[in-house]
Write an enzyme that holds these catalytic residues in place. Structure first.
Site, PDB file in Angstrom:
ATOM      1  N   ARG A  83       0.828  -1.212   0.000  1.00  0.00           N
ATOM      2  CA  ARG A  83       0.000   0.000   0.000  1.00  0.00           C
ATOM      3  C   ARG A  83       0.859   1.258   0.000  1.00  0.00           C
ATOM      4  NH1 ARG A  83      -3.457  -0.963   5.111  1.00  0.00           N
ATOM      5  NH2 ARG A  83      -1.419  -1.739   5.688  1.00  0.00           N
ATOM      6  N   ASN A  95      -6.073  -2.901   2.100  1.00  0.00           N
ATOM      7  CA  ASN A  95      -6.025  -4.355   2.236  1.00  0.00           C
ATOM      8  C   ASN A  95      -7.449  -4.885   2.369  1.00  0.00           C
ATOM      9  OD1 ASN A  95      -3.230  -4.545   2.217  1.00  0.00           O
ATOM     10  ND2 ASN A  95      -3.043  -4.615   4.436  1.00  0.00           N
TER      11      ASN A  95
END
Length: 103
Positions: free
Chosen positions: A28, A46
């Site tokens: 990320r 996520n």
């Protein structure tokens, strides 16, 4: 190559989901960095299924560069098995002002 700040041509929006070893490998953070470098907006997060999902918006060529990065590059420790793209469409304006990580 046009300057990063220059918005030329159509704006595009696409949703994505990345499969493989993409959690616990700074995926990320690297996605957010790459998006900001390319000048696209949207988000990344996520999922409970072990994937990473999100949305990217911006000039078509920049979104295409981000799609390639999400499919082939990722974070240094990640392993991308496949990336699914959906809801790809032309948009008249951006829905986000920046790119961020959602929790």
């Amino acid at each position: 190559m046009s300057a990063p700040a220059k918005v030329s041509g159509a704006l595009k929006s696409v949703d994505y989901e990345v499969f493989g070893r993409v959690q616990g490998v700074c995926f990320r953070m690297y996605t957010e960095q790459e998006a900001k470098k390319l000048g696209v907006v949207g988000w990344v997060k996520n999922t409970s299924q072990g994937t990473v999902t999100g949305q990217v918006q911006g000039p078509e060529e920049r979104v295409n560069e981000m799609k390639s990065w999400l499919s082939k590059v990722g974070s240094p420790s990640s392993r991308i098995d496949k990336t699914n793209f959906s809801n790809e469409k032309e948009i008249s304006k951006l829905d986000f002002s920046d790119f961020n990580t959602r929790y």
